[in-house]
Write an enzyme that holds these catalytic residues in place. Structure first.
Site, short mmCIF file in Angstrom:
data_model
loop_
_atom_site.label_atom_id
_atom_site.label_comp_id
_atom_site.label_asym_id
_atom_site.label_seq_id
_atom_site.Cartn_x
_atom_site.Cartn_y
_atom_site.Cartn_z
N ASN A 173 0.83 -1.74 -0.14
CA ASN A 173 -0.08 -0.12 0.06
C ASN A 173 1.10 1.60 0.21
O ASN A 173 2.26 1.02 -0.15
CB ASN A 173 -1.02 -0.37 1.68
CG ASN A 173 -0.24 0.05 2.64
OD1 ASN A 173 0.72 1.15 2.59
ND2 ASN A 173 -0.08 -1.10 3.35
N ASP A 188 -3.51 -6.38 5.23
CA ASP A 188 -4.72 -7.39 5.59
C ASP A 188 -5.26 -9.04 5.26
O ASP A 188 -4.98 -9.74 6.16
CB ASP A 188 -6.53 -6.92 5.61
CG ASP A 188 -6.84 -5.45 6.46
OD1 ASP A 188 -6.67 -6.27 7.67
OD2 ASP A 188 -7.08 -5.20 6.48
N PRO A 226 -2.86 -12.08 10.32
CA PRO A 226 -2.77 -11.90 11.76
C PRO A 226 -3.14 -10.47 12.15
O PRO A 226 -2.41 -9.84 11.47
CB PRO A 226 -1.67 -12.31 12.17
CG PRO A 226 -0.43 -12.68 11.75
CD PRO A 226 -1.14 -12.65 10.29
N ASP A 227 -4.00 -9.91 13.19
CA ASP A 227 -4.10 -8.63 13.70
C ASP A 227 -3.47 -7.97 14.54
O ASP A 227 -4.08 -9.00 15.33
CB ASP A 227 -5.31 -8.15 14.00
CG ASP A 227 -6.41 -6.81 13.64
OD1 ASP A 227 -5.35 -5.81 14.37
OD2 ASP A 227 -7.40 -6.51 12.90
N ILE A 228 -2.56 -7.74 14.90
CA ILE A 228 -1.41 -6.61 15.55
C ILE A 228 -1.87 -6.58 16.45
O ILE A 228 -1.31 -6.28 18.20
CB ILE A 228 0.36 -6.33 14.70
CG1 ILE A 228 1.11 -6.96 13.71
CG2 ILE A 228 1.22 -5.39 15.69
CD1 ILE A 228 1.68 -6.45 12.05
N PHE A 283 -4.27 3.00 15.26
CA PHE A 283 -5.16 3.75 13.74
C PHE A 283 -5.91 3.80 13.30
O PHE A 283 -6.13 2.68 12.74
CB PHE A 283 -3.25 3.97 13.11
CG PHE A 283 -2.75 5.57 13.46
CD1 PHE A 283 -2.08 5.36 14.52
CD2 PHE A 283 -3.23 6.42 12.81
CE1 PHE A 283 -1.28 6.14 14.91
CE2 PHE A 283 -1.70 7.70 12.95
CZ PHE A 283 -1.48 7.52 13.93
N LYS A 301 -13.84 0.08 14.92
CA LYS A 301 -12.38 -0.55 14.98
C LYS A 301 -11.78 -1.01 16.72
O LYS A 301 -11.52 -1.98 16.95
CB LYS A 301 -11.69 -0.14 13.87
CG LYS A 301 -10.43 -0.65 12.99
CD LYS A 301 -10.29 -0.01 12.31
CE LYS A 301 -10.47 -0.42 10.22
NZ LYS A 301 -10.05 0.56 9.14
O1 PMT Z 1 2.85 6.55 6.55
P1 PMT Z 1 2.09 7.69 5.96
O2 PMT Z 1 2.54 8.03 4.96
O3 PMT Z 1 2.91 8.47 6.42
O4 PMT Z 1 0.75 7.42 6.41
C1 PMT Z 1 0.65 7.30 7.40
C2 PMT Z 1 -1.25 6.84 7.71
C3 PMT Z 1 -1.71 6.89 7.07
C4 PMT Z 1 -0.27 4.87 7.17
C5 PMT Z 1 -0.88 6.23 9.53
O5 PMT Z 1 -1.70 7.81 9.34
C6 PMT Z 1 -2.33 4.44 9.23
O6 PMT Z 1 -3.49 5.37 9.40
N1 PMT Z 1 -1.90 3.99 10.04
C7 PMT Z 1 -2.63 3.12 10.33
C8 PMT Z 1 -3.04 2.00 8.82
C9 PMT Z 1 -4.15 1.04 8.60
O7 PMT Z 1 -3.64 0.25 8.10
O8 PMT Z 1 -5.01 1.28 8.98
P2 PMT Z 1 -6.28 0.25 9.08
O9 PMT Z 1 -7.69 1.09 9.78
O10 PMT Z 1 -6.18 -0.56 7.66
O11 PMT Z 1 -6.25 -0.53 10.77
C10 PMT Z 1 -6.64 -0.40 11.82
C11 PMT Z 1 -5.41 -0.80 12.82
O12 PMT Z 1 -5.01 -1.85 12.62
C12 PMT Z 1 -4.22 0.40 12.73
O13 PMT Z 1 -3.51 0.88 13.85
C13 PMT Z 1 -3.26 -0.55 11.81
O14 PMT Z 1 -2.07 -0.61 12.39
C14 PMT Z 1 -4.37 -2.16 12.71
N2 PMT Z 1 -4.00 -3.42 11.90
C15 PMT Z 1 -4.27 -3.89 10.94
C16 PMT Z 1 -4.41 -5.31 9.61
C17 PMT Z 1 -3.16 -5.73 10.78
N3 PMT Z 1 -3.20 -6.75 10.12
N4 PMT Z 1 -3.15 -5.72 11.63
C18 PMT Z 1 -2.87 -4.61 12.37
O15 PMT Z 1 -1.95 -4.39 13.86
#
Ligand code: PMT
Length: 405
Positions: free
Chosen positions: A212, A280, A307-309, A327, A341
């Site tokens: 991504n 994901d 896995p979801d960290i 985030f 979330k």
């Molecule tokens: O890196 P930049 O260009 O500065 O951009 C910043 C950002 C947009 C990447 C950052 O601000 C941000 O939003 N990061 C989270 C991106 C994301 O994957 O969001 P999500 O809504 O898909 O996931 C929700 C949360 O679960 C996140 O904290 C993510 O790290 C976590 N996650 C998701 C999937 C997974 N398999 N494991 C996780 O831990």
């Protein structure tokens, strides 16, 4: 404890300047970044070439060097350090410091700095014992400047007495002590933090992957802010072109599964912030060799969930960090999706940001975020990713200290 620290070393004019060359080497061996200012008199004892060759950095000499002022002015020079060290500190430079003079680069940087200062005086025994120097030394100590030495012994001028610059190992011990004291005063001193940043890459075959647009700017800025606030910080990052933040242990990974393993290895910690854009899904079966077109129909790629960290850290029965912050990167229904979330993953806080096209959130230098906590939703103004990181760090420090609103 010195690894990752930045020291501005001011070398003034004295025979002991040769010891400063050794000091540079010893500090660099310990992972310190050393930037040097060499005074005019200092350059009579050691050459700019030897100082820059040892430090691996440009040597700063002239206050009125226009290139320096455009590129790295004396203010930045004096602020982009954790500690300013003057070794050797001559009677003249001590007098200037005590009087607040600013008529060359060294004295100006010393007056402009907002960082702790440590000096190692070196001079003739009579000069050191002179009431004027003693008055200046007392003024500097009262101003909060740390004086190390001088030691007693044979002096370069042939006399014997107090005036020798302390030996390099003693100077390093004093630097460690001074920096240790500084760190202890910081709001997250004694805390351990874990930050994830950047994208993950999920291999399709040896040459292709799914990923991504995350640049790592936001996550790296958070790791830098936590470290600057005194937290012992580990950054687990996917591939990015962001430089490693100073004072942070960086673990480079590619896939989500590698990121999870690195995060688990960094436990226990007090604070976990998941800013990485983790894939994901991954390809169910990575091809062992490059997939070929072979004239047939395109391959269909079956996927399995990663896995979801964030959820794993939030729901851990053992070693759960005291504060887990996720985030939410959304392209629609930002607050609604982020609220769900937060509940689903069971993290303490969620920082929600809009990543739809046109926002510039991915890869940009600014971000507009909303902080979701038990108390509700806070809308933060659009600001630089560094400012978001500082504000988040201040909130975390207040939360852990029990002083947040
Ligand atoms: O890196 P930049 O260009 O500065 O951009 C910043 C950002 C947009 C990447 C950052 O601000 C941000 O939003 N990061 C989270 C991106 C994301 O994957 O969001 P999500 O809504 O898909 O996931 C929700 C949360 O679960 C996140 O904290 C993510 O790290 C976590 N996650 C998701 C999937 C997974 N398999 N494991 C996780 O831990």
């Amino acid at each position: 404890m010195l690894a990752g620290k930045r020291i501005l070393l001011i070398i003034a004019g004295g025979i002991a300047a040769y010891k400063s060359l050794d000091l540079i080497r010893r500090l660099m061996d310990r992972g310190v970044t050393v930037r040097c200012i060499l005074t005019k008199a200092g350059a009579e004892f050691v050459t700019p070439l030897s100082v820059s060759a040892l430090s691996g950095e440009k040597v700063y000499q002239d206050l009125f060097d226009l290139t320096d002022e455009a590129d790295m002015g004396h203010i930045r020079l004096s602020r982009e350090a954790d500690l300013v060290v003057v070794a050797p500190a001559t009677a003249d430079l001590m007098a200037k410091m005590a009087g607040g003079h600013a008529n060359d680069l060294a004295s100006t940087a010393l007056l402009a700095t907002d960082k702790p200062v440590l000096i190692a005086p070196a001079m003739n025994v009579e000069m050191w014992g002179h009431p004027a120097t003693q008055r200046n030394a007392a003024t500097l100590a009262a101003d909060g400047i740390t004086l190390v030495g001088p030691a007693a012994g044979d002096l370069a001028c042939g006399e014997v007495g107090q005036g020798r610059m302390v030996e390099v190992p003693d100077l390093i011990a004093a630097i460690e002590e001074r920096l240790g004291r500084t760190i202890k005063d910081l709001p997250l001193a004694g805390k351990k933090a874990l930050v994830t940043s950047g994208p993950t890459r999920e291999a399709i075959d040896p040459v292709r992957y799914l990923s991504n647009h995350s640049s790592g700017k936001q996550g790296h800025a958070i790791a830098a802010a936590l470290a600057a606030a005194g937290a012992e910080t580990t950054l687990v990052t996917g591939p990015t072109s962001e430089p490693d933040p100073l004072g942070v242990s960086v673990v480079n990974i590619e896939s989500a599964r590698e990121m999870l393993a690195a995060c688990e290895a960094a436990l226990p910690c007090d604070i976990a912030i998941c800013a990485a854009a983790v894939a994901d899904w991954r390809i169910a079966e990575e091809a062992g060799s490059k997939m070929k077109k072979n004239g047939g129909s395109p391959p269909s790629l079956a996927m399995v969930e990663n896995p979801d960290i964030l959820a794993t850290l939030s729901q851990a029965s053992k070693n759960r960090p005291a504060l887990v912050v996720g985030f939410a990167a959304e392209t629609n229904d930002l607050i609604d999706n982020a609220t769900k979330k937060r509940a689903r993953k069971q993290c303490d806080w969620i920082v929600a940001n809009d990543v739809s096209s046109g926002t510039g959130t991915f890869g940009g230098d600014e971000n507009t975020v909303h902080l979701l906590t038990d108390e509700g939703v806070e809308d933060w103004p659009r600001s630089s990713k560094a400012a978001v990181a500082s504000q988040l760090t201040a909130r975390i420090a207040a939360k852990l200290a029990g002083t947040d609103a």
